[in-house]
Design a protein around this motif. Structure first.
Motif, short mmCIF file in Angstrom:
data_model
loop_
_atom_site.label_atom_id
_atom_site.label_comp_id
_atom_site.label_asym_id
_atom_site.label_seq_id
_atom_site.Cartn_x
_atom_site.Cartn_y
_atom_site.Cartn_z
N THR A 1 -8.09 -1.61 -3.49
CA THR A 1 -8.36 -2.26 -2.20
C THR A 1 -8.40 -1.26 -1.05
O THR A 1 -9.19 -1.40 -0.11
CB THR A 1 -7.30 -3.34 -1.93
OG1 THR A 1 -7.40 -4.31 -2.97
CG2 THR A 1 -7.51 -4.03 -0.60
N CYS A 2 -7.59 -0.20 -1.13
CA CYS A 2 -7.60 0.79 -0.05
C CYS A 2 -8.93 1.54 0.00
O CYS A 2 -9.26 2.13 1.03
CB CYS A 2 -6.43 1.76 -0.19
SG CYS A 2 -6.41 2.67 -1.76
N GLN A 3 -9.69 1.50 -1.10
CA GLN A 3 -10.98 2.18 -1.15
C GLN A 3 -12.15 1.21 -0.95
O GLN A 3 -13.32 1.59 -1.03
CB GLN A 3 -11.16 2.90 -2.49
CG GLN A 3 -10.09 3.95 -2.76
CD GLN A 3 -10.09 5.03 -1.70
OE1 GLN A 3 -11.08 5.73 -1.51
NE2 GLN A 3 -8.98 5.16 -0.97
N HIS B 1 0.88 -1.18 0.00
CA HIS B 1 0.00 0.00 0.00
C HIS B 1 0.91 1.22 0.00
O HIS B 1 2.08 1.15 0.33
CB HIS B 1 -0.90 0.03 1.23
CG HIS B 1 -0.13 0.11 2.52
ND1 HIS B 1 0.11 1.30 3.17
CD2 HIS B 1 0.50 -0.85 3.23
CE1 HIS B 1 0.85 1.05 4.25
NE2 HIS B 1 1.09 -0.24 4.31
N ASP B 2 0.34 2.36 -0.39
CA ASP B 2 1.10 3.60 -0.29
C ASP B 2 0.16 4.75 -0.01
O ASP B 2 -0.02 5.16 1.13
CB ASP B 2 1.92 3.83 -1.57
CG ASP B 2 2.88 4.99 -1.42
OD1 ASP B 2 3.02 5.49 -0.28
OD2 ASP B 2 3.49 5.41 -2.42
N CYS B 3 -0.55 5.24 -1.03
CA CYS B 3 -1.34 6.45 -0.84
C CYS B 3 -2.59 6.24 0.02
O CYS B 3 -2.99 7.12 0.75
CB CYS B 3 -1.77 7.01 -2.20
SG CYS B 3 -3.00 6.00 -3.04
N ARG B 4 -3.18 5.10 -0.09
CA ARG B 4 -4.47 4.80 0.54
C ARG B 4 -5.55 5.81 0.13
O ARG B 4 -6.46 6.13 0.89
CB ARG B 4 -4.35 4.73 2.07
CG ARG B 4 -3.42 3.60 2.50
CD ARG B 4 -3.80 3.05 3.84
NE ARG B 4 -2.93 1.92 4.20
CZ ARG B 4 -3.16 1.10 5.21
NH1 ARG B 4 -4.22 1.29 5.97
NH2 ARG B 4 -2.34 0.11 5.48
N GLU B 5 -5.40 6.33 -1.06
CA GLU B 5 -6.39 7.27 -1.59
C GLU B 5 -6.90 6.82 -2.95
O GLU B 5 -7.58 7.56 -3.65
CB GLU B 5 -5.74 8.66 -1.78
CG GLU B 5 -5.43 9.36 -0.50
CD GLU B 5 -4.82 10.73 -0.75
OE1 GLU B 5 -4.06 10.87 -1.73
OE2 GLU B 5 -5.11 11.64 0.03
N GLY B 6 -6.50 5.63 -3.35
CA GLY B 6 -6.99 5.11 -4.64
C GLY B 6 -6.30 5.70 -5.84
O GLY B 6 -6.85 5.66 -6.95
N ILE B 7 -5.11 6.28 -5.65
CA ILE B 7 -4.48 6.91 -6.81
C ILE B 7 -3.11 6.35 -7.18
O ILE B 7 -2.62 6.57 -8.28
CB ILE B 7 -4.36 8.44 -6.64
CG1 ILE B 7 -3.68 8.78 -5.33
CG2 ILE B 7 -5.72 9.11 -6.76
CD1 ILE B 7 -3.38 10.25 -5.18
N CYS B 8 -2.46 5.62 -6.28
CA CYS B 8 -1.09 5.23 -6.60
C CYS B 8 -0.99 3.86 -7.27
O CYS B 8 -0.04 3.57 -7.99
CB CYS B 8 -0.21 5.26 -5.36
SG CYS B 8 -0.50 3.89 -4.22
N GLY B 9 -1.96 3.00 -7.02
CA GLY B 9 -1.93 1.67 -7.64
C GLY B 9 -1.08 0.66 -6.91
O GLY B 9 -0.83 -0.42 -7.41
N MET B 10 -0.64 0.99 -5.71
CA MET B 10 0.27 0.10 -4.98
C MET B 10 -0.46 -1.04 -4.28
O MET B 10 0.03 -2.16 -4.22
CB MET B 10 1.06 0.94 -3.96
CG MET B 10 2.30 0.24 -3.46
SD MET B 10 3.44 -0.05 -4.82
CE MET B 10 4.30 -1.47 -4.20
N CYS B 11 -1.64 -0.76 -3.71
CA CYS B 11 -2.35 -1.83 -3.00
C CYS B 11 -2.83 -2.87 -4.01
O CYS B 11 -3.09 -2.56 -5.15
CB CYS B 11 -3.53 -1.26 -2.20
SG CYS B 11 -4.74 -0.35 -3.18
N SER B 12 -2.91 -4.10 -3.56
CA SER B 12 -3.30 -5.15 -4.50
C SER B 12 -4.35 -6.06 -3.84
O SER B 12 -5.39 -5.57 -3.43
CB SER B 12 -2.07 -5.94 -4.94
OG SER B 12 -1.34 -6.42 -3.83
S1 FES Z 1 -2.72 2.41 -1.68
FE1 FES Z 1 -2.59 3.77 -3.38
S2 FES Z 1 -4.21 3.05 -4.62
FE2 FES Z 1 -4.48 1.85 -2.82
#
Ligand code: FES
Ligand code: HEM
Ligand code: SF4
Lengths: 246, 218
Positions: free
Chosen positions: A83-85, A56-67
């Motif tokens: 997934t963060c959203q 995870h990274d941004c937890r805002e739905g914009i970085c694409g890191m969470c899977s």
């Molecule tokens: S943590 Fe960045 S999109 Fe989910």
């Protein structure tokens, strides 16, 4: 709510890995899925157990890191989100939730739920850019006329965040939606035309080299893509590729 | 050939072109066969033409056989490659959540069609080749209708045909529009999708009606 979680645990790339069952209690429906994972991890740390590794990274739905493949779907059962959203209100008290890493041989597992998505970076490096000198003499982009229609389509394609949900959802582990988005965002603009042929050939070559599967147009990627990238882009990719090779 | 087909997109396009070719062939095949419902003579005449015309026999027929073989060999090769792209499977994979059964099971429906084709070749093509090119019996332009009727007296055969054509319909419900997407033609997607649904239902239904008609009318 109280939940049973079946989570993939794998110590490292060489470990075989297995599903492990966990129970979590008193989960608020307003939590995001990753916050629920945080709660679980805190309880594991308190018990002196190894926490579960997830991206995870941004937890805002914009970085694409969470899977995460949740109950057999990339980013879980909700649509148009990462997934963060994903919120726990999508689940019911007493549910059993399967949590697995995104699976594809081109996305090897690093640890637990963390996978290596560098294959996407290498595809990007093969041609997902335009070459311009930042000499100070570069033409202002706004002075180049572009139809609103194409500008919109290009912008839509450019919204791909490289999360890999398309690959994870696809029964063939195909990366076509990602590559199609990255090719389309340039193919639709005059700035992208100059290198269009080399770009599409090199990116598709790299995609094949990474070991992704062949697209059979099931459309699963488009449904699971958090950014709503359309498979129309895949048809465009096929056209661009044909035009570049014939 | 292996060089031309070395990229995933080239294979995808080749798959689609062979499929589109088969789609055209099926339309012609049905057009000929459907006449057997109305007129014994027209059916005999058309069959005689198809069976004896030099271009049909020695140009179109070999191309067709190549097309069929290419299509199913390539289909299975792609299926295997795609399986190999994910060797560690998901414990839970909800394929139905985001893709139709038809699109996920092209190799299953294709496999049934292939089994049918073997039966179909044993039924019609081998005897035909034997008649014309091995035993070289004298050509009788009126024999075709009886041969056809005779085949559809066995309820097991009629049942097998019906099942195969239902699977063909499922294969085409995904395949028709997929082929257009594969060759990059998505400008008229809605049109293609509607046309695909009509084709996928109407063509197999036509063949099923022919089989049932002759079963009940002999
Ligand atoms: S943590 Fe960045 S999109 Fe989910
Ligand atoms: C001989 C038996 C057959 C087998 C084993 C078979 C197998 C397959 C498979 C596995 C696919 C999916 C491959 C992919 O999309 O990449 C496919 C696609 C397709 N098949 Fe078949 N098939 C057979 C016969 C037919 C027939 C008789 C027709 C039609 C007349 C047909 C029409 C199509 C179409 C239109 C597609 C979609 C092509 C695309 O997506 O580009 N198939 N077939
Ligand atoms: S196309 Fe969609 S699902 Fe695929 S990487 Fe881009 S944002 Fe993620």
């Amino acid at each position: 709510m109280n939940l049973t979680l079946k989570i993939w645990r794998q110590k490292g790339p060489q470990d075989k890995g297995r599903m492990v069952e966990y129970k979590v209690t008193d989960i608020s429906e307003h939590m995001s899925f990753l916050e629920m994972m945080d709660v679980l991890n805190e309880s594991l740390v308190a018990k002196d157990e190894e926490p579960i590794a997830f991206d995870h990274d941004c937890r805002e739905g914009i970085c694409g890191m969470c899977s995460l493949q949740i109950n057999g779907e990339a980013h879980g059962p909700d649509r148009g989100i990462t997934t963060c959203q994903l919120h726990m209100r999508m689940f019911k008290d007493g549910d059993t939730i399967y949590i697995e890493p995104f699976r594809a041989n081109a996305f090897p597992v690093i640890k637990d739920l963390v996978v290596d998505r560098m294959a996407f970076e290498r595809i990007q490096q093969a041609g997902g850019y335009i070459s311009v000198n930042t000499s100070g003499n570069t033409q202002d982009a706004n002075s180049i006329p572009i139809s609103k229609h194409n500008a919109d389509l290009s912008m839509d394609a450019a919204s791909c965040i490289g999360c890999g949900a398309c690959v994870a959802s696809c029964k063939n582990s195909s990366a076509m939606l990602f590559v199609a988005a990255k090719v389309s965002q340039f193919a639709l603009l005059p700035q992208g035309k100059v290198e269009a042929k080399d770009r599409v050939k090199n990116m598709v070559f790299q995609m094949d080299l990474e070991g992704f599967g062949n697209c059979t147009n099931t459309g699963a990627c488009e449904i699971e893509c958090p950014k709503g990238i359309s498979i129309e882009n895949i048809a465009r990719l096929n056209r661009e590729y044909l035009a570049a090779t014939i | 050939m292996s060089r031309i087909l070395s990229s995933s997109i080239a294979r995808k396009v080749a798959m689609a072109l062979s499929a589109l070719f088969l789609i055209i062939f099926l339309l012609i095949h049905l057009t000929v066969n459907i006449t057997s419902l109305f007129s014994k003579d027209v059916f005999n005449e058309l069959s005689h033409f198809m069976g004896t015309n030099f271009l049909v026999q020695f140009l179109m027929q070999p191309i067709l056989i190549f097309g069929v073989v290419f299509h199913f060999v390539m289909g299975f090769v792609l299926e295997l490659r795609n399986k190999r792209a994910r060797t560690v499977k998901y414990v839970k994979y909800n394929g139905a959540a985001n893709a139709s059964w038809m699109s996920r099971n092209m190799a299953v429906s294709g496999g049934v069609i292939l089994a049918f084709l073997v039966l179909h070749f044993i039924d019609f093509w081998f005897p035909e080749m034997n008649y014309k090119y091995i035993e070289v019996l004298p050509e009788d332009p009126t024999r075709y209708f009886e041969e056809l009727q005779h085949k559809f007296t066995n309820p097991l055969r009629v049942g097998a045909y019906v099942i195969a054509f239902v699977l063909l319909a499922l294969h085409l419900l995904h395949g028709f529009q997929s082929a257009f997407q594969s060759i990059g033609l998505n400008k008229y997607t809605n049109c293609v999708k509607s046309l695909g649904k009509i084709y996928a239902v109407a063509i197999p239904a036509g063949f099923i009606i022919i089989a049932l008609f002759h079963y009940f009318n002999h």
